[in-house]
Design a protein around this motif. Sequence first.
Motif, PDB file in Angstrom:
ATOM      1  N   ALA A  74       0.833  -1.205   0.000  1.00  0.00           N
ATOM      2  CA  ALA A  74       0.000   0.000   0.000  1.00  0.00           C
ATOM      3  C   ALA A  74       0.866   1.253   0.000  1.00  0.00           C
ATOM      4  N   HIS A  75       1.932   1.251   0.797  1.00  0.00           N
ATOM      5  CA  HIS A  75       2.840   2.407   0.824  1.00  0.00           C
ATOM      6  C   HIS A  75       3.516   2.605  -0.532  1.00  0.00           C
ATOM      7  N   CYS A  76       3.892   1.520  -1.181  1.00  0.00           N
ATOM      8  CA  CYS A  76       4.512   1.619  -2.512  1.00  0.00           C
ATOM      9  C   CYS A  76       3.531   2.197  -3.523  1.00  0.00           C
ATOM     10  N   GLN A  77       2.276   1.753  -3.475  1.00  0.00           N
ATOM     11  CA  GLN A  77       1.246   2.278  -4.383  1.00  0.00           C
ATOM     12  C   GLN A  77       1.067   3.777  -4.180  1.00  0.00           C
ATOM     13  N   GLU A  78       0.979   4.195  -2.940  1.00  0.00           N
ATOM     14  CA  GLU A  78       0.770   5.608  -2.641  1.00  0.00           C
ATOM     15  C   GLU A  78       1.954   6.450  -3.091  1.00  0.00           C
ATOM     16  N   SER A  79       3.144   5.935  -2.885  1.00  0.00           N
ATOM     17  CA  SER A  79       4.343   6.649  -3.315  1.00  0.00           C
ATOM     18  C   SER A  79       4.382   6.794  -4.827  1.00  0.00           C
ATOM     19  N   ARG A  80       4.058   5.723  -5.557  1.00  0.00           N
ATOM     20  CA  ARG A  80       4.032   5.791  -7.026  1.00  0.00           C
ATOM     21  C   ARG A  80       2.963   6.743  -7.520  1.00  0.00           C
ATOM     22  N   GLU A  81       1.821   6.765  -6.866  1.00  0.00           N
ATOM     23  CA  GLU A  81       0.742   7.683  -7.255  1.00  0.00           C
ATOM     24  C   GLU A  81       1.195   9.129  -7.105  1.00  0.00           C
ATOM     25  N   LEU A  82       1.828   9.442  -5.993  1.00  0.00           N
ATOM     26  CA  LEU A  82       2.303  10.807  -5.767  1.00  0.00           C
ATOM     27  C   LEU A  82       3.398  11.192  -6.754  1.00  0.00           C
TER      28      LEU A  82
END
Length: 92
Positions: A51-59
């Motif tokens: 989830a943290h990786c997804q959020e980082s990629r989105e940002l």
Amino acid sequence: MNCAIFMLISLLTSCACLYSCTYRTRLRRGFRLKEDPCKDCSVHCCCMYCAHCQESRELKSRGFNVAKGWEGNARQHSEVAMAPAVQGATRR
């Protein structure tokens, strides 16, 4: 500060996913993303690191510098002017 709170909750209760899911919700609401296929807390409880990786990629895909944190990026992107929304079709 948020990292310290996260680590403290993680060490004391091992339920840090409940704290970190609030940021996923904030991110999703800010960019008007769908909460799909499951709830934010479910994603963080099942695989918090993914989830943290997804959020980082989105940002990063939206031009944010993750190293600056929430406050640093808020100052940077508050000065960006958005184009006005156009209602209906344009005519000549």
